[in-house]
Design an enzyme around this catalytic site. Sequence first.
Site, PDB file in Angstrom:
ATOM      1  N   THR A  95     -44.908-109.796 144.954  1.00  0.00           N
ATOM      2  CA  THR A  95     -45.164-111.238 144.986  1.00  0.00           C
ATOM      3  C   THR A  95     -46.356-111.542 144.085  1.00  0.00           C
ATOM      4  O   THR A  95     -47.491-111.149 144.394  1.00  0.00           O
ATOM      5  CB  THR A  95     -45.479-111.723 146.421  1.00  0.00           C
ATOM      6  OG1 THR A  95     -44.404-111.352 147.287  1.00  0.00           O
ATOM      7  CG2 THR A  95     -45.656-113.241 146.443  1.00  0.00           C
ATOM      8  N   LYS A 170     -40.820-117.822 145.860  1.00  0.00           N
ATOM      9  CA  LYS A 170     -41.451-116.955 146.876  1.00  0.00           C
ATOM     10  C   LYS A 170     -42.765-117.578 147.364  1.00  0.00           C
ATOM     11  O   LYS A 170     -43.089-117.549 148.556  1.00  0.00           O
ATOM     12  CB  LYS A 170     -41.691-115.565 146.258  1.00  0.00           C
ATOM     13  CG  LYS A 170     -42.479-114.611 147.122  1.00  0.00           C
ATOM     14  CD  LYS A 170     -41.767-114.282 148.422  1.00  0.00           C
ATOM     15  CE  LYS A 170     -42.649-113.437 149.327  1.00  0.00           C
ATOM     16  NZ  LYS A 170     -42.163-113.402 150.706  1.00  0.00           N
TER      17      LYS A 170
END
Length: 291
Positions: A95, A170
């Site tokens: 991420t 995300k």
Amino acid sequence: MEVGFLGLGIMGKAMSMNLLRHGFKVTVWNRTLSKCDELVEHGASIGETPAAVIKKCKYTIAMLSDPSAALSVVFDKDGVLEQIGNGKGYVDMSTVDADTSSKISEAIKSKGGSFLEAPVSGSKKPAEDGQLVILAAGDKALYDEVVPAFDVLGKKSFHLGEVGNGAKMKLVVNMIMGSMMNAFSEGLTLAGRSGLNPSTLLDVLDLGAIANPMFKMKGPSMLKNNYSPAFPLKHQQKDMRLALALGDENAVPMPIAAAANEAFKKARSMGLGDLDFSAVHETLKKPDHSS
Ligand SMILES: NC(=O)C1=CN([C@@H]2O[C@H](COP(=O)(O)OP(=O)(O)OC[C@H]3O[C@@H](n4cnc5c(N)ncnc54)[C@H](OP(=O)(O)O)[C@@H]3O)[C@@H](O)[C@H]2O)C=CC1
Ligand SMILES: O=CC(=O)O
């Protein structure tokens, strides 16, 4: 299918183990090399450096903590760039923010390689069970080639278009999750302090319109002050910080996310960064004046 795997933290270990279980040949690397041993016991090979893994494998997946780790593994000495080239694909599932992902993409492509970002939604258990949600973006041909691996790792994959869209999706999801965790934590604390049984609150929540797997899974352990890390709090705070920066860029006011970020920062300042993100609950507890 043969794949390389860089980064054997909570997620990378579970994901590479899952690939091995499903018959993939996996070559692993981790900064702390000793973490490779358990994977080797289950049939993995070791690459001594990220470059060595890229040299050996047509496809390499990375699952690293944050933008600085993702950049370092690609650009530093013995990094991915030294061996990436025509016919090789690099899939970064960490991420990170869209800028980091774009920098990596451009560097890989300038060497003739192909790149996909593919951050995931879902934590340790979904990673162990192959139930992640994969938010990919970038080279569509590479996406199609690695679908067999995504099918093992996840329950659903999205291809969201150009590089950056996976990272943004995300961050939006985790911004919502971090805000929800803070509201939940305040609710549990308010229930207890106002004389209600917080366990009963969990039952009530689970029967209503805001029932969700996160409350159901984390609630009971939070009431026992058990914050064994599935999703480390320091990573959740990183995601809030990156999501707030995305809000800045797009002039989106996000007062709730900003308050949640402050709570996660407070938790980090209390030394709770390596615990599960649900440990933000501790920031609401009264100081103990008994001693
Ligand atoms: N845990 C979760 O529930 C989820 C996490 N994510 C995301 O996935 C990523 C990985 O998370 P998770 O596995 O939990 O994290 P961990 O903290 O457990 O693992 C981090 C990994 O990154 C490596 N690393 C850190 N810094 C560097 C560096 N400078 N150079 C090379 N390697 C480095 C670590 O190596 P070393 O072992 O040497 O420290 C380790 O392999 C993060 O981006 C996180 O936000 C996404 C969905 C769910
Ligand atoms: O990034 C964390 C998750 O649970 O998803």
